[in-house]
Write a protein that holds these residues in place. Structure first.
Motif, PDB file in Angstrom:
ATOM      1  N   ALA A 111      12.215  -2.978  13.073  1.00 38.06           N
ATOM      2  CA  ALA A 111      11.647  -4.145  12.386  1.00 38.06           C
ATOM      3  C   ALA A 111      10.172  -3.923  12.065  1.00 38.06           C
ATOM      4  O   ALA A 111       9.697  -4.315  10.994  1.00 38.06           O
ATOM      5  N   LYS A 112       9.433  -3.294  12.969  1.00 43.05           N
ATOM      6  CA  LYS A 112       8.019  -3.021  12.714  1.00 43.05           C
ATOM      7  C   LYS A 112       7.851  -2.110  11.504  1.00 43.05           C
ATOM      8  O   LYS A 112       6.960  -2.315  10.674  1.00 43.05           O
ATOM      9  N   THR A 113       8.715  -1.092  11.420  1.00 38.28           N
ATOM     10  CA  THR A 113       8.632  -0.154  10.301  1.00 38.28           C
ATOM     11  C   THR A 113       8.936  -0.852   8.982  1.00 38.28           C
ATOM     12  O   THR A 113       8.261  -0.608   7.971  1.00 38.28           O
ATOM     13  N   LEU A 114       9.948  -1.715   8.974  1.00 36.86           N
ATOM     14  CA  LEU A 114      10.301  -2.434   7.754  1.00 36.86           C
ATOM     15  C   LEU A 114       9.178  -3.362   7.312  1.00 36.86           C
ATOM     16  O   LEU A 114       8.844  -3.434   6.124  1.00 36.86           O
ATOM     17  N   LEU A 115       8.585  -4.069   8.259  1.00 44.06           N
ATOM     18  CA  LEU A 115       7.480  -4.972   7.932  1.00 44.06           C
ATOM     19  C   LEU A 115       6.290  -4.196   7.384  1.00 44.06           C
ATOM     20  O   LEU A 115       5.674  -4.597   6.390  1.00 44.06           O
ATOM     21  N   GLN A 116       5.974  -3.081   8.027  1.00 41.81           N
ATOM     22  CA  GLN A 116       4.828  -2.288   7.584  1.00 41.81           C
ATOM     23  C   GLN A 116       5.054  -1.723   6.191  1.00 41.81           C
ATOM     24  O   GLN A 116       4.111  -1.633   5.382  1.00 41.81           O
TER      25      GLN A 116
END
Length: 448
Positions: A70-75
Motif C-alpha cells: 500500500a505504501k508503494t502504491l500511494l507513493q
C-alpha cells in the motif's frame, strides 16, 4: 446559519462548545478511522491477529507475512502527479509575485504533504498566514487533528484543531476574523492566546465520498481488503508447506530392525522383510492454483489502484513507442486526473487567500490579472523528450505557439519566468549582424 446561530442551536451557547464538537460520536468515529489507517501504514495488519493452532500435539504460531504494498502504491500516485512542480501561468506581473510566495513558503513540498494526507486519510486542511519572518506561509493540519464545522448548507463556518501533548489538551479555534487558542493546563479550560485572522478559515481538502459532500474517503479502503487476502494466502501456504505438506513415513509388511524409525532418514536406513514397502505420504501442493490465485489478486490490486503493472516491475517492456507508453499509463492518468481535481480546488482557494494577504502589503492583483491564473500539472509519465522538443520546435516555426507556452511544455524548463528573463537578457547583449551595404556606408563615412 452563521457560527453564532450554530452554537446557540446545537450547544446552547456553551463557552467551550468546540470541545463538545470534537467529542461528538460522528467526529470520534472519523478520528478512529484515521487512526486505523495510521496503524495499517505502520505495519499493524489484520494478518498479525491470526490465532495459533495445534499440530502433532504442539501449539504452532503461524507465519504472519506482511505486505507493505500500500505504501508503494500511494507513493507512486503522489509522485506521478506532483514529482514535477505545478506551474503557474497567467499575467506575467501576477505570476512573478505568486512564484515568489511559492518559493519563500516552500509550497511545492507542502503540495506533496497535502496529497499524501488526502490519499491516506481522505482529508486534511491548510491554514494560510504570515509567519514571523514576514513571509506568506501555510500550516498543514492533519486529518486526525482537524474538525471542520459545516452548517446545513454545507458551508464551513468554523474549524477546530485539537491535539494532546504531554497530557494537556490543546484547541485552536479558527473563525472568520479571529483565531483563538485554548488549553486545559491546570485542570480547567482557558483562553491562552488570540490573533487576528487575515486570511479567513482554513482550506479543507477532501476526496470524493459517495455518502457525503464534505467528508473524504481514503483510497486505502480499496486496497486493504485485497492485500489482506494476499497476505493470508501467502501465510497459509507457507504454514502448509512446513506442516501439512511434510511427509508421513508409511511401512507395509514386516520390519526387521528394532526400535523406532530413525529421524535422520537421509543418512540412515530401515531393514524390511521381503515384499514390504516404505514410502512417505503427503499432500500435494498445487503450485499452479496458488499462482493463479495470487496473480489474480495482484492484478485486481493494480486495476483498483490504477497502477500500471510496468511501474511495479510486473511486466517486461522493450522498444515501446510514445503511443504504447500512453496506453500503458492510461489508467494511471485517469487516477491522477481525479486526484488533481481534489487538490486543484484547494490550491485555487489558497491563491485567493494569498492575493488577499498580498493586498495588505500594497501588492494589488486586479480581477483581470487574477482571472488569467491557471495551474499546469505535468504528470510524471515516461516520454520521449526528443520527440516532444521536435514537436514544440515545429509549432514555434509555424507560429502556432508562443515562446512562453513552449517553455512551459518543455521538459528541460523548470522556471518559465526565469528562463524568459534570461532569453531577454541574451537578446539585448547580442548585437545584430551588419549586412554589406551598412559596412560600406560606414567605411565611406570614415574616409570623408
Amino acid at each position: 446559519m452563521n457560527l453564532e446561530q450554530y452554537v446557540k442551536a446545537k450547544h446552547r451557547n456553551n463557552e467551550h462548545w468546540f470541545v463538545e464538537e470534537v467529542n461528538t460520536v460522528a467526529n470520534q468515529q472519523r478520528l478512529m478511522n484515521v487512526e486505523a489507517k495510521k496503524d495499517y501504514l505502520m505495519g499493524n495488519h489484520k494478518i498479525q491477529n491470526l490465532p495459533s493452532f495445534m499440530y502433532n500435539g504442539e501449539r504452532i504460531t503461524p507465519r504472519k507475512i506482511v505486505l507493505n504494498t500500500a505504501k508503494t502504491l500511494l507513493q507512486f500516485h503522489i509522485q506521478f502527479l506532483l514529482k514535477n512542480d505545478v506551474v503557474l501561468t497567467g499575467n506575467e506581473k501576477m505570476i512573478d509575485e505568486l512564484n515568489k510566495v511559492n518559493k519563500l513558503g516552500k509550497y511545492n513540498a507542502k503540495n506533496l504533504k497535502i496529497l499524501s494526507n488526502l490519499l491516506k486519510f481522505g482529508s486534511c486542511a491548510e491554514y494560510v498566514f504570515v509567519n514571523k519572518k514576514g513571509y506568506i506561509d501555510s500550516k498543514i493540519i492533519p486529518a486526525d487533528e482537524g474538525t471542520p464545522i459545516y452548517n446545513h448548507h454545507n458551508e464551513m463556518i468554523a474549524f477546530v484543531q485539537s491535539y494532546v501533548f504531554d497530557g494537556i489538551s490543546y484547541y485552536t479555534l479558527y473563525e472568520d476574523d479571529v483565531v483563538k487558542e485554548y488549553n486545559n493546563e491546570g485542570g480547567s479550560m482557558k483562553l491562552s492566546a488570540q490573533y487576528a485572522n487575515l486570511s479567513g478559515l482554513p482550506i479543507h481538502y477532501h476526496s470524493h465520498n459517495e455518502y457525503s459532500d464534505i467528508e473524504g474517503s481514503s483510497v486505502l479502503d480499496d486496497f486493504i481488503i485485497i492485500l489482506d487476502n494476499m497476505e493470508l494466502l501467502l501465510s497459509k501456504t507457507v504454514d502448509a508447506t512446513y506442516t501439512h505438506f511434510q511427509g508421513i513415513p508409511v511401512i507395509t509388511g514386516q520390519r526387521l530392525t528394532t526400535g523406532g524409525i530413525p529421524k535422520e532418514l537421509v543418512s540412515g536406513g530401515v531393514h524390511l522383510d521381503d515384499g514390504s514397502t516404505f514410502d512417505f505420504k503427503s499432500n500435494d501442493l498445487d503450485i499452479k492454483a496458488f499462482e493463479a490465485l495470487y496473480n489474480q489478486l495482484n492484478q485486481s490490486l493494480l486495476d483498483v489502484s490504477g497502477t500500471p503493472a510496468v511501474s511495479m516491475n510486473k511486466s517486461d517492456i522493450s522498444n515501446l513507442s510514445e503511443v504504447s507508453i500512453t496506453m500503458l499509463f492510461g489508467l494511471a492518468e485517469v487516477k491522477a486526473s481525479e486526484n488533481e481535481s481534489y487538490i486543484r480546488e484547494g490550491m485555487m482557494e489558497r491563491y485567493d487567500k494569498i492575493r488577499k494577504l498580498l493586498s495588505f502589503r500594497g501588492v494589488t492583483i486586479t480581477d483581470e490579472q487574477y482571472a488569467s491564473l491557471s495551474l499546469l500539472f505535468k504528470y510524471n509519465r515516461p516520454s520521449n523528450e526528443s520527440e516532444r522538443v521536435k514537436d514544440l520546435k515545429e509549432l514555434r516555426l509555424l507560429n502556432g505557439i508562443s515562446l512562453e507556452s513552449m517553455l512551459e511544455h518543455s521538459p528541460y524548463t523548470t522556471d518559465v519566468s526565469m528562463e524568459l528573463g534570461r532569453l531577454k537578457a541574451e537578446s539585448n547583449q547580442i548585437k545584430p549582424v551588419k549586412n554589406v551595404n551598412e559596412i560600406v556606408e560606414e567605411d565611406n563615412a570614415l574616409v570623408k
